[in-house]
Design a protein around this motif. Structure first.
Motif, PDB file in Angstrom:
ATOM      1  N   LEU A  89       3.911   7.116  18.412  1.00  0.00           N
ATOM      2  CA  LEU A  89       5.086   7.130  17.256  1.00  0.00           C
ATOM      3  C   LEU A  89       4.760   6.259  16.499  1.00  0.00           C
ATOM      4  O   LEU A  89       5.709   6.909  14.582  1.00  0.00           O
ATOM      5  CB  LEU A  89       5.675   6.009  18.168  1.00  0.00           C
ATOM      6  CG  LEU A  89       7.166   6.624  18.963  1.00  0.00           C
ATOM      7  CD1 LEU A  89       8.336   6.361  19.653  1.00  0.00           C
ATOM      8  CD2 LEU A  89       7.672   8.199  18.764  1.00  0.00           C
ATOM      9  N   ASP A  90       4.130   4.941  16.316  1.00  0.00           N
ATOM     10  CA  ASP A  90       3.867   4.437  15.054  1.00  0.00           C
ATOM     11  C   ASP A  90       2.898   5.162  14.374  1.00  0.00           C
ATOM     12  O   ASP A  90       2.936   5.586  12.668  1.00  0.00           O
ATOM     13  CB  ASP A  90       3.197   2.914  15.439  1.00  0.00           C
ATOM     14  CG  ASP A  90       2.773   2.346  14.505  1.00  0.00           C
ATOM     15  OD1 ASP A  90       3.272   2.052  13.241  1.00  0.00           O
ATOM     16  OD2 ASP A  90       1.242   2.002  13.472  1.00  0.00           O
ATOM     17  N   GLU A  91       1.463   5.957  14.754  1.00  0.00           N
ATOM     18  CA  GLU A  91       1.077   7.043  14.161  1.00  0.00           C
ATOM     19  C   GLU A  91       1.772   8.264  13.147  1.00  0.00           C
ATOM     20  O   GLU A  91       1.340   8.470  12.081  1.00  0.00           O
ATOM     21  CB  GLU A  91      -0.036   7.547  15.110  1.00  0.00           C
ATOM     22  CG  GLU A  91      -1.054   6.525  15.884  1.00  0.00           C
ATOM     23  CD  GLU A  91      -1.763   7.223  16.862  1.00  0.00           C
ATOM     24  OE1 GLU A  91      -1.083   8.554  17.197  1.00  0.00           O
ATOM     25  OE2 GLU A  91      -2.800   7.159  17.142  1.00  0.00           O
ATOM     26  N   LEU A  92       3.166   8.160  13.790  1.00  0.00           N
ATOM     27  CA  LEU A  92       3.565   9.940  13.438  1.00  0.00           C
ATOM     28  C   LEU A  92       4.415   8.908  12.021  1.00  0.00           C
ATOM     29  O   LEU A  92       4.825  10.122  11.172  1.00  0.00           O
ATOM     30  CB  LEU A  92       4.382  10.241  14.028  1.00  0.00           C
ATOM     31  CG  LEU A  92       4.340  11.287  15.491  1.00  0.00           C
ATOM     32  CD1 LEU A  92       4.784  11.253  16.392  1.00  0.00           C
ATOM     33  CD2 LEU A  92       3.435  12.458  15.017  1.00  0.00           C
TER      34      LEU A  92
ATOM     35  N   GLN B 160       7.157  15.649  21.401  1.00  0.00           N
ATOM     36  CA  GLN B 160       6.086  15.829  22.628  1.00  0.00           C
ATOM     37  C   GLN B 160       5.388  14.802  23.171  1.00  0.00           C
ATOM     38  O   GLN B 160       5.791  14.466  24.051  1.00  0.00           O
ATOM     39  CB  GLN B 160       5.048  16.589  21.870  1.00  0.00           C
ATOM     40  CG  GLN B 160       3.878  16.218  22.659  1.00  0.00           C
ATOM     41  CD  GLN B 160       2.686  17.573  22.100  1.00  0.00           C
ATOM     42  OE1 GLN B 160       2.724  18.005  21.162  1.00  0.00           O
ATOM     43  NE2 GLN B 160       1.046  17.799  22.753  1.00  0.00           N
ATOM     44  N   ALA B 161       5.887  14.021  22.239  1.00  0.00           N
ATOM     45  CA  ALA B 161       6.039  12.184  22.905  1.00  0.00           C
ATOM     46  C   ALA B 161       6.098  12.224  23.604  1.00  0.00           C
ATOM     47  O   ALA B 161       6.222  11.144  25.149  1.00  0.00           O
ATOM     48  CB  ALA B 161       5.193  11.147  21.308  1.00  0.00           C
TER      49      ALA B 161
ATOM     50  N   GLU C 280       0.704  -1.696   0.564  1.00  0.00           N
ATOM     51  CA  GLU C 280       0.152   0.155  -0.079  1.00  0.00           C
ATOM     52  C   GLU C 280       0.672   1.306   0.103  1.00  0.00           C
ATOM     53  O   GLU C 280       1.726   1.246   1.142  1.00  0.00           O
ATOM     54  CB  GLU C 280      -1.103  -0.694   1.146  1.00  0.00           C
ATOM     55  CG  GLU C 280      -2.211   1.327   0.970  1.00  0.00           C
ATOM     56  CD  GLU C 280      -3.141   1.731   2.415  1.00  0.00           C
ATOM     57  OE1 GLU C 280      -3.610   1.663   2.578  1.00  0.00           O
ATOM     58  OE2 GLU C 280      -1.681   1.569   3.542  1.00  0.00           O
ATOM     59  N   LEU C 281       0.808   2.288  -0.526  1.00  0.00           N
ATOM     60  CA  LEU C 281       1.130   3.566  -1.098  1.00  0.00           C
ATOM     61  C   LEU C 281       0.700   4.391  -0.134  1.00  0.00           C
ATOM     62  O   LEU C 281      -0.640   4.637  -0.671  1.00  0.00           O
ATOM     63  CB  LEU C 281       1.909   4.299  -2.917  1.00  0.00           C
ATOM     64  CG  LEU C 281       1.984   5.490  -3.183  1.00  0.00           C
ATOM     65  CD1 LEU C 281       3.882   5.495  -2.258  1.00  0.00           C
ATOM     66  CD2 LEU C 281       2.286   4.899  -4.085  1.00  0.00           C
ATOM     67  N   GLN C 282       1.295   5.317   0.415  1.00  0.00           N
ATOM     68  CA  GLN C 282      -0.181   6.664   0.942  1.00  0.00           C
ATOM     69  C   GLN C 282       1.000   7.711   1.292  1.00  0.00           C
ATOM     70  O   GLN C 282       2.519   7.316   1.374  1.00  0.00           O
ATOM     71  CB  GLN C 282      -0.620   6.200   2.506  1.00  0.00           C
ATOM     72  CG  GLN C 282       0.729   5.551   3.181  1.00  0.00           C
ATOM     73  CD  GLN C 282       0.184   4.752   4.027  1.00  0.00           C
ATOM     74  OE1 GLN C 282      -0.748   4.364   4.234  1.00  0.00           O
ATOM     75  NE2 GLN C 282      -0.153   6.412   5.600  1.00  0.00           N
ATOM     76  N   ARG C 283       0.226   7.966   1.430  1.00  0.00           N
ATOM     77  CA  ARG C 283       1.042  10.085   1.601  1.00  0.00           C
ATOM     78  C   ARG C 283       0.982   9.887   2.964  1.00  0.00           C
ATOM     79  O   ARG C 283       0.212   9.784   3.736  1.00  0.00           O
ATOM     80  CB  ARG C 283       0.542  10.956   1.490  1.00  0.00           C
ATOM     81  CG  ARG C 283       1.329  12.671   1.398  1.00  0.00           C
ATOM     82  CD  ARG C 283       0.825  13.710   0.331  1.00  0.00           C
ATOM     83  NE  ARG C 283       1.507  14.591   0.495  1.00  0.00           N
ATOM     84  CZ  ARG C 283       0.130  15.766   0.991  1.00  0.00           C
ATOM     85  NH1 ARG C 283      -0.900  15.703   1.685  1.00  0.00           N
ATOM     86  NH2 ARG C 283       1.220  17.077   1.679  1.00  0.00           N
ATOM     87  N   THR C 284       1.715   9.998   4.144  1.00  0.00           N
ATOM     88  CA  THR C 284       1.912  10.282   5.204  1.00  0.00           C
ATOM     89  C   THR C 284       2.189  11.664   6.142  1.00  0.00           C
ATOM     90  O   THR C 284       2.485  12.436   5.489  1.00  0.00           O
ATOM     91  CB  THR C 284       2.752   9.060   5.864  1.00  0.00           C
ATOM     92  OG1 THR C 284       2.516   8.799   7.296  1.00  0.00           O
ATOM     93  CG2 THR C 284       3.991   9.478   5.292  1.00  0.00           C
ATOM     94  N   VAL C 285       3.330  11.548   7.360  1.00  0.00           N
ATOM     95  CA  VAL C 285       3.428  12.942   7.655  1.00  0.00           C
ATOM     96  C   VAL C 285       4.251  13.214   7.224  1.00  0.00           C
ATOM     97  O   VAL C 285       5.324  12.806   7.237  1.00  0.00           O
ATOM     98  CB  VAL C 285       3.045  12.270   9.657  1.00  0.00           C
ATOM     99  CG1 VAL C 285       2.994  13.847   9.903  1.00  0.00           C
ATOM    100  CG2 VAL C 285       1.887  12.077  10.054  1.00  0.00           C
TER     101      VAL C 285
ATOM    102  N   VAL D 153       6.683  15.387  12.553  1.00  0.00           N
ATOM    103  CA  VAL D 153       7.449  13.797  12.556  1.00  0.00           C
ATOM    104  C   VAL D 153       8.343  13.911  14.214  1.00  0.00           C
ATOM    105  O   VAL D 153       7.994  13.531  15.615  1.00  0.00           O
ATOM    106  CB  VAL D 153       7.809  13.117  12.217  1.00  0.00           C
ATOM    107  CG1 VAL D 153       8.302  11.451  12.777  1.00  0.00           C
ATOM    108  CG2 VAL D 153       7.224  12.075  11.038  1.00  0.00           C
ATOM    109  N   ASP D 154       8.924  15.004  13.614  1.00  0.00           N
ATOM    110  CA  ASP D 154      10.187  15.517  14.684  1.00  0.00           C
ATOM    111  C   ASP D 154       9.458  16.211  16.362  1.00  0.00           C
ATOM    112  O   ASP D 154       9.785  15.628  16.942  1.00  0.00           O
ATOM    113  CB  ASP D 154      11.064  16.290  14.100  1.00  0.00           C
ATOM    114  CG  ASP D 154      11.549  15.498  12.776  1.00  0.00           C
ATOM    115  OD1 ASP D 154      11.927  14.430  13.016  1.00  0.00           O
ATOM    116  OD2 ASP D 154      12.523  16.678  11.821  1.00  0.00           O
TER     117      ASP D 154
END
Length: 263
Positions: free
Chosen positions: A225-228, A187-188, A171-176, A181-182
């Motif tokens: 972190l996985d969401e980011l 913050q996390a 699956e190709l997707q555009r992400t954060v 991310v940084d």
């Protein structure tokens, strides 16, 4: 065109799609057998160099584990062939994507008509499917359609369905974006460290009956972190070459002088 009640979108395929990858040969299928990482690197290299690639500015993820395998409420005992056939959007060259039929982004829109099971290319891939070396299907998640497009591998998907085997999928997707991310990672981690300090103080005051802070805050940190790293971001879109005049011409050819209603 998005429906007035916002429950779906009309589509029309222009027959201009060109896959970003050349035909995959049998020797490559056997050489890459059982290695989604090698296939991911192979397709990533093609996507970054092909003139037919959809990549644009931003960060992209190529994942071997798309959420399509987790569609809820599908019938028990459904075979792989039945399951993946049920995800295909019907209509050639035009049709309608129903956003609520599967309660999420579970549909797959082929960018050309799906080949028949006895198509020569499908027959060749059916043998690879039986041998367990069928190359993956490359899907592209497009936010404006809220579904996946078959970017490469129509014949491979048809072969998997015909043989009723679970297809390998990328699956190709555009992400954060990287700056998000940084900052999100900082913050996390800061939140995680604050929780560790809070639990340390609680354990000092109340004793070992207070749970370990890492056990409590660690899973939340891992999820964030996985969401980011993998969260979807909207897909860019471009107008049809030729603009409104070309769109109107296609509409008159396909659906008559009234055309489509669009805004």
């Amino acid at each position: 065109m998005v429906a007035p009640d916002r429950d779906g979108v009309d589509f029309y395929r222009t027959a201009r799609h060109r896959p970003p990858a050349p035909p995959l040969r049998a020797h490559m299928a056997r050489a890459f057998e059982g290695s989604p990482e090698r296939w991911a690197h192979h397709f990533a290299a093609l996507l970054t160099t092909s003139p037919d690639s959809p990549l644009h500015d931003g960060r992209w993820v190529l994942s071997p584990d798309p959420p399509l395998r987790l569609r809820p409420n599908h019938p028990q005992g459904e075979s792989p062939g039945e399951y993946w056939r049920s995800l295909l959007v019907e209509g050639d060259p035009d049709g309608y994507i129903e956003w609520f039929i599967h309660n999420g982004s579970w549909e797959i829109l082929p960018l050309r008509a799906m080949p028949d099971a006895d198509d020569p290319r499908v027959k060749a891939y059916r043998k690879q499917a039986r041998d367990g070396v069928l190359p993956p299907v490359l899907l592209w998640w497009v936010s404006g359609l809220d579904c996946h497009l078959v970017l490469d591998g129509h014949a491979r998907l048809a072969a998997a369905i015909a043989e009723s085997v679970e297809p390998a999928v990328l699956e190709l997707q555009r992400t954060v974006p990287q700056d998000e991310v940084d900052s999100g990672t900082e913050q996390a981690v800061a939140t995680y460290e604050t929780e560790l300090e809070r639990f340390t103080a609680l354990r000092a005051a109340q004793g070992p009956r207070v749970p370990d802070g890492a056990e409590f805050a660690g899973p939340a940190l891992a999820r964030r972190l996985d969401e980011l790293r993998t969260a979807h971001r909207p897909t860019w879109a471009w107008p049809l070459p030729g603009g409104v005049r070309e769109w109107d011409r296609i509409a008159r050819e396909q659906v008559g002088e009234g055309g489509w209603e669009y805004g």
